[in-house]
Design a protein around this motif. Structure first.
Motif, PDB file in Angstrom:
ATOM      1  N   CYS A  36       0.810  -1.280   0.155  1.00  0.00           N
ATOM      2  CA  CYS A  36      -0.034   0.095  -0.049  1.00  0.00           C
ATOM      3  C   CYS A  36       0.950   1.089  -0.005  1.00  0.00           C
ATOM      4  N   ILE A  40     -12.487   3.609   1.480  1.00  0.00           N
ATOM      5  CA  ILE A  40     -11.759   2.619   1.316  1.00  0.00           C
ATOM      6  C   ILE A  40     -12.534   1.192   1.078  1.00  0.00           C
ATOM      7  N   LEU A  62      -6.558   4.440   6.740  1.00  0.00           N
ATOM      8  CA  LEU A  62      -6.107   2.884   6.492  1.00  0.00           C
ATOM      9  C   LEU A  62      -6.102   2.174   7.971  1.00  0.00           C
TER      10      LEU A  62
END
Length: 213
Positions: free
Chosen positions: A4, A27, A49
């Motif tokens: 990522c 996301i 995240l």
């Protein structure tokens, strides 16, 4: 394992050879069914995240690049790894240009991204609020405002990068990298460039760990 790359606008993911991106506020958790190993240039997006996927690990400490440049971003380090000689152009929210020679990073610089140029024009005057014309010729003087803005933006970026590249090979990546690469004969577009550097760093770290055992 999912790699990522957390940027200022998007969060990019790579699962082997499958690449996708999400807005930090949206996301897609369905795609995240494995541990995530990430790098980040945006702390706020990094928090998003971690909130979406707890098994996420920052690998910035193992991204090592031989360079005299102070404060080089971890994404730029990753993009340069694996390139011994050449110019690396990462065209995203900002356009970064880095020079590698004999396996060592020699320096680089930063330009605004394409979107930043056009926001700047809009701030100058509503009359300059025009969309970019990607099909213009950089060999012809513009005869209308939209073309003039597009020409001014692209010509300044392309001319600057072209002078840096000279006779070297140029490696392009990033959201606008494929488009910019078209202006350079010796260019190579590789959307995996940052992820390849991350994978290489992980492999090197694992090798060091095994050697210490």
């Amino acid at each position: 394992m999912i790699l990522c790359d957390i940027g200022n606008t998007y969060i990019h993911f790579c699962d082997k050879y499958r690449i996708w991106k999400n807005l930090p506020t949206n996301i897609d958790k369905k795609n995240l069914q494995a541990d995530i190993y990430y790098i980040s240039v945006n702390p706020e997006n990094e928090k998003k995240l971690l909130k979406a996927h707890k098994n996420s690990y920052n690998i910035a400490k193992i991204i090592e690049l031989d360079t005299p440049y102070e404060g080089l971003g971890v994404d730029r380090k990753a993009a340069c790894l694996g390139i011994d000689d050449g110019v690396i152009v990462d065209a995203g929210s900002a356009i970064t240009i880095d020079i590698m020679h004999a396996g060592r990073h020699r320096g680089g610089y930063i330009l605004p991204g394409l979107a930043s140029y056009f926001r700047a024009y809009k701030q100058i005057s509503p009359a300059l609020d025009k969309q970019i014309n990607f099909g213009i010729s950089l060999d012809e003087i513009p005869l209308d405002t939209q073309t003039a803005i597009s020409f001014g933006t692209l010509k300044s970026i392309v001319s600057c990068i072209k002078e840096t590249i000279g006779g070297k090979k140029a490696y392009f990546t990033g959201g606008d990298g494929k488009f910019l690469a078209k202006f350079f004969e010796q260019s190579i577009y590789n959307e995996m460039l940052v992820f390849n550097g991350m994978q290489l760093s992980i492999e090197r770290a694992l090798k060091k760990y095994e050697e210490k055992k």
